[in-house]
Design a protein around this motif. Structure first.
Motif, PDB file in Angstrom:
ATOM      1  N   ASP A  18       0.815  -1.208   0.000  1.00  0.00           N
ATOM      2  CA  ASP A  18       0.000   0.000   0.000  1.00  0.00           C
ATOM      3  C   ASP A  18       0.851   1.261   0.000  1.00  0.00           C
ATOM      4  OD1 ASP A  18       0.859  -0.759   2.545  1.00  0.00           O
ATOM      5  OD2 ASP A  18      -0.738   0.363   3.546  1.00  0.00           O
ATOM      6  N   ARG A  19       2.044   1.169   0.585  1.00  0.00           N
ATOM      7  CA  ARG A  19       2.936   2.329   0.640  1.00  0.00           C
ATOM      8  C   ARG A  19       4.349   1.878   0.289  1.00  0.00           C
ATOM      9  NH1 ARG A  19       1.280   6.449   5.516  1.00  0.00           N
ATOM     10  NH2 ARG A  19      -0.838   6.860   4.809  1.00  0.00           N
ATOM     11  N   PRO A  20       4.692   1.867  -0.988  1.00  0.00           N
ATOM     12  CA  PRO A  20       6.017   1.383  -1.394  1.00  0.00           C
ATOM     13  C   PRO A  20       7.133   2.143  -0.690  1.00  0.00           C
ATOM     14  CG  PRO A  20       4.599   1.700  -3.305  1.00  0.00           C
ATOM     15  CD  PRO A  20       3.873   2.284  -2.133  1.00  0.00           C
ATOM     16  N   LEU A  21       8.101   1.389  -0.190  1.00  0.00           N
ATOM     17  CA  LEU A  21       9.199   1.980   0.570  1.00  0.00           C
ATOM     18  C   LEU A  21      10.507   1.306   0.164  1.00  0.00           C
ATOM     19  CD1 LEU A  21       9.988   3.932   2.911  1.00  0.00           C
ATOM     20  CD2 LEU A  21       9.731   1.980   4.467  1.00  0.00           C
ATOM     21  N   GLN A  22      11.446   2.108  -0.281  1.00  0.00           N
ATOM     22  CA  GLN A  22      12.775   1.598  -0.610  1.00  0.00           C
ATOM     23  C   GLN A  22      13.621   1.620   0.663  1.00  0.00           C
ATOM     24  OE1 GLN A  22      14.772   3.719  -3.777  1.00  0.00           O
ATOM     25  NE2 GLN A  22      16.793   3.065  -3.054  1.00  0.00           N
ATOM     26  N   VAL A  23      14.015   0.445   1.146  1.00  0.00           N
ATOM     27  CA  VAL A  23      14.729   0.322   2.409  1.00  0.00           C
ATOM     28  C   VAL A  23      16.178  -0.090   2.137  1.00  0.00           C
ATOM     29  CG1 VAL A  23      14.832  -0.805   4.662  1.00  0.00           C
ATOM     30  CG2 VAL A  23      12.608  -0.338   3.588  1.00  0.00           C
ATOM     31  N   THR A  24      17.119   0.689   2.668  1.00  0.00           N
ATOM     32  CA  THR A  24      18.545   0.379   2.544  1.00  0.00           C
ATOM     33  C   THR A  24      19.148   0.329   3.935  1.00  0.00           C
ATOM     34  OG1 THR A  24      18.661   1.559   0.429  1.00  0.00           O
ATOM     35  CG2 THR A  24      20.752   1.056   1.528  1.00  0.00           C
ATOM     36  N   SER A  25      19.735  -0.804   4.288  1.00  0.00           N
ATOM     37  CA  SER A  25      20.384  -0.956   5.584  1.00  0.00           C
ATOM     38  C   SER A  25      21.890  -0.919   5.379  1.00  0.00           C
ATOM     39  CB  SER A  25      19.971  -2.276   6.237  1.00  0.00           C
ATOM     40  OG  SER A  25      20.630  -2.449   7.480  1.00  0.00           O
ATOM     41  N   ILE A  26      22.557   0.028   6.016  1.00  0.00           N
ATOM     42  CA  ILE A  26      24.003   0.224   5.868  1.00  0.00           C
ATOM     43  C   ILE A  26      24.673  -0.020   7.213  1.00  0.00           C
ATOM     44  CG2 ILE A  26      25.825   1.873   5.292  1.00  0.00           C
ATOM     45  CD1 ILE A  26      23.826   3.266   3.451  1.00  0.00           C
ATOM     46  N   PHE A  27      25.621  -0.934   7.223  1.00  0.00           N
ATOM     47  CA  PHE A  27      26.329  -1.319   8.443  1.00  0.00           C
ATOM     48  C   PHE A  27      27.749  -0.780   8.377  1.00  0.00           C
ATOM     49  CE2 PHE A  27      28.663  -3.864  11.410  1.00  0.00           C
ATOM     50  CZ  PHE A  27      27.765  -4.296  12.379  1.00  0.00           C
ATOM     51  N   LEU A  28      28.093   0.104   9.307  1.00  0.00           N
ATOM     52  CA  LEU A  28      29.446   0.649   9.381  1.00  0.00           C
ATOM     53  C   LEU A  28      30.286  -0.215  10.308  1.00  0.00           C
ATOM     54  CD1 LEU A  28      28.672   4.473   9.662  1.00  0.00           C
ATOM     55  CD2 LEU A  28      28.905   3.055   7.623  1.00  0.00           C
ATOM     56  N   ASP A  29      31.443  -0.626   9.821  1.00  0.00           N
ATOM     57  CA  ASP A  29      32.298  -1.533  10.576  1.00  0.00           C
ATOM     58  C   ASP A  29      33.716  -0.978  10.606  1.00  0.00           C
ATOM     59  OD1 ASP A  29      33.060  -3.726  12.042  1.00  0.00           O
ATOM     60  OD2 ASP A  29      32.378  -5.211  10.587  1.00  0.00           O
ATOM     61  N   ALA A  30      34.528  -1.514  11.492  1.00  0.00           N
ATOM     62  CA  ALA A  30      35.950  -1.154  11.578  1.00  0.00           C
ATOM     63  C   ALA A  30      36.649  -2.250  12.357  1.00  0.00           C
ATOM     64  CB  ALA A  30      36.138   0.206  12.255  1.00  0.00           C
ATOM     65  N   THR A  31      37.944  -2.338  12.181  1.00  0.00           N
ATOM     66  CA  THR A  31      38.691  -3.353  12.916  1.00  0.00           C
ATOM     67  C   THR A  31      38.664  -3.043  14.407  1.00  0.00           C
ATOM     68  OG1 THR A  31      40.794  -2.160  12.764  1.00  0.00           O
ATOM     69  CG2 THR A  31      40.239  -3.648  10.937  1.00  0.00           C
ATOM     70  N   THR A  32      38.859  -4.089  15.197  1.00  0.00           N
ATOM     71  CA  THR A  32      38.866  -3.901  16.650  1.00  0.00           C
ATOM     72  C   THR A  32      39.960  -2.944  17.078  1.00  0.00           C
ATOM     73  OG1 THR A  32      37.880  -6.080  17.027  1.00  0.00           O
ATOM     74  CG2 THR A  32      39.111  -5.100  18.864  1.00  0.00           C
ATOM     75  N   ASP A  33      41.142  -3.064  16.481  1.00  0.00           N
ATOM     76  CA  ASP A  33      42.244  -2.149  16.824  1.00  0.00           C
ATOM     77  C   ASP A  33      41.854  -0.701  16.556  1.00  0.00           C
ATOM     78  OD1 ASP A  33      43.819  -4.239  17.623  1.00  0.00           O
ATOM     79  OD2 ASP A  33      45.038  -4.315  15.803  1.00  0.00           O
ATOM     80  N   THR A  34      41.183  -0.466  15.430  1.00  0.00           N
ATOM     81  CA  THR A  34      40.755   0.892  15.099  1.00  0.00           C
ATOM     82  C   THR A  34      39.748   1.410  16.118  1.00  0.00           C
ATOM     83  OG1 THR A  34      41.112   0.524  12.727  1.00  0.00           O
ATOM     84  CG2 THR A  34      39.622   2.314  13.347  1.00  0.00           C
ATOM     85  N   LEU A  35      38.787   0.579  16.475  1.00  0.00           N
ATOM     86  CA  LEU A  35      37.762   1.007  17.436  1.00  0.00           C
ATOM     87  C   LEU A  35      38.370   1.278  18.806  1.00  0.00           C
ATOM     88  CD1 LEU A  35      34.909  -1.469  16.434  1.00  0.00           C
ATOM     89  CD2 LEU A  35      35.106   0.954  15.835  1.00  0.00           C
ATOM     90  N   VAL A  36      39.314   0.434  19.234  1.00  0.00           N
ATOM     91  CA  VAL A  36      39.985   0.662  20.516  1.00  0.00           C
ATOM     92  C   VAL A  36      40.710   2.007  20.494  1.00  0.00           C
ATOM     93  CG1 VAL A  36      41.872  -0.113  21.995  1.00  0.00           C
ATOM     94  CG2 VAL A  36      40.207  -1.768  21.133  1.00  0.00           C
TER      95      VAL A  36
END
Length: 303
Positions: A86-104
């Motif tokens: 009834d209500r067309p919706l374009q859905v985009t899921s974007i997952f941002l990631d990084a290495t553990t060393d970078t996050l630390v």
């Protein structure tokens, strides 16, 4: 006026804490999206109903591990939104990631606490407590990551992330964004790579004194590699593989594909092939070329 003929757009920004979600939301806001941070997953359907009643065309929502208890049900909620007739919706899921060393490193630089660091370790080891929290977060987000477009921000500058988001969901976005990325195996494989080609067995310009300080974008290096039969064969085989399978990925609604090419230093062979492949596929889809190790290349005048 019929408001259902043009699908509205929802972009979900999710991913690891410290991976750049605030930068992503700011970029989407600049692109004209109405942005909401940390919306509880339980409220997503009601929120989108409200925004569609208000004729909002482009909405971006950030969700992360702060809503850990409700995250397991999020993939099904997104699928329900995609399937509404009834209500067309374009859905985009974007997952941002990084290495553990970078996050630390990022958490250490900002002195922020990780959302899951609610308790300190008995031995008082703050860094190991942070690493444990990051790994726990990876476990909680694994299913959502599997169903999303993954962008590795480990070595990405904010401007680069903004450009990638514009390619994906901007007004000029095409059905597919194709990224050719050169990298050095000694610094790890890009986390968002869909295909990885190892070109370390090819003749290496590094051992030619006059070519060592140059890169695969320089004419002398390109001429050297073009003259090598192994390089020509490798390039042709990678091209044939991508020609065969990229159209299928487009039909499967894949909107972002990263082809990573790795050599030892990420300076000569992988750079040359990334440039050559990008030229071959130019014009059909949105094209991006990234040379991950460019900050480590010799500067003019350096030996």
């Amino acid at each position: 006026m019929n408001t259902t003929t043009t699908p509205r757009q929802l972009v979900l920004i999710t991913g690891m804490s410290g991976s750049g979600k605030s930068v992503a939301l700011a970029a989407l806001e600049d692109l004209g999206f109405y942005c909401v941070d940390n919306l509880p997953p339980e409220l997503l359907a009601a929120f989108m109903e409200l925004e569609q009643n208000r004729q909002a065309r482009r909405v971006a929502v950030a969700m992360d591990v702060r809503s850990a208890d409700a995250l397991p049900g999020l993939p099904s909620k997104l699928q329900n939104l995609r399937q509404r007739q009834d209500r067309p919706l374009q859905v985009t899921s974007i997952f941002l990631d990084a290495t553990t060393d970078t996050l630390v490193r990022r958490f250490s630089e900002t002195r922020r606490a990780h959302p899951l660091s609610v308790r300190q370790r008995a031995d008082g080891d703050a860094q190991n407590a942070l690493i444990e929290a990051i790994e726990r977060e990876r476990e909680l987000l694994a299913e959502l990551r599997e169903q999303s477009l993954v962008l590795d921000t480990s070595l990405a500058r904010p401007l680069q992330l903004r450009q990638e988001l514009q390619d994906l969901v901007g007004p000029e976005a095409r059905p597919l964004t194709l990224v050719f990325e050169s990298f050095a195996f000694k610094r790890g494989i890009p986390m968002d790579a869909d295909f990885v080609f190892d070109v370390r067995m090819l003749p290496n310009p590094h051992y030619e004194p006059e070519l060592k300080p140059l890169t695969g974008r320089d004419a002398p290096v390109a001429e050297y590699l073009q003259a090598q039969e192994e390089v020509r064969r490798m390039q042709a085989q990678i091209t044939d593989f991508l020609e065969a399978w990229l159209p299928s990925m487009v039909r499967d609604h894949r909107s972002y594909v990263t082809v990573a090419l790795g050599c030892t230093g990420g300076q000569h062979r992988s750079v040359y092939l990334a440039e050559q492949l990008a030229r071959h596929f130019a014009g059909r889809w949105t094209l991006r070329v990234r040379h991950r190790e460019s900050d480590h290349w010799p500067r003019p005048g350096q030996g």
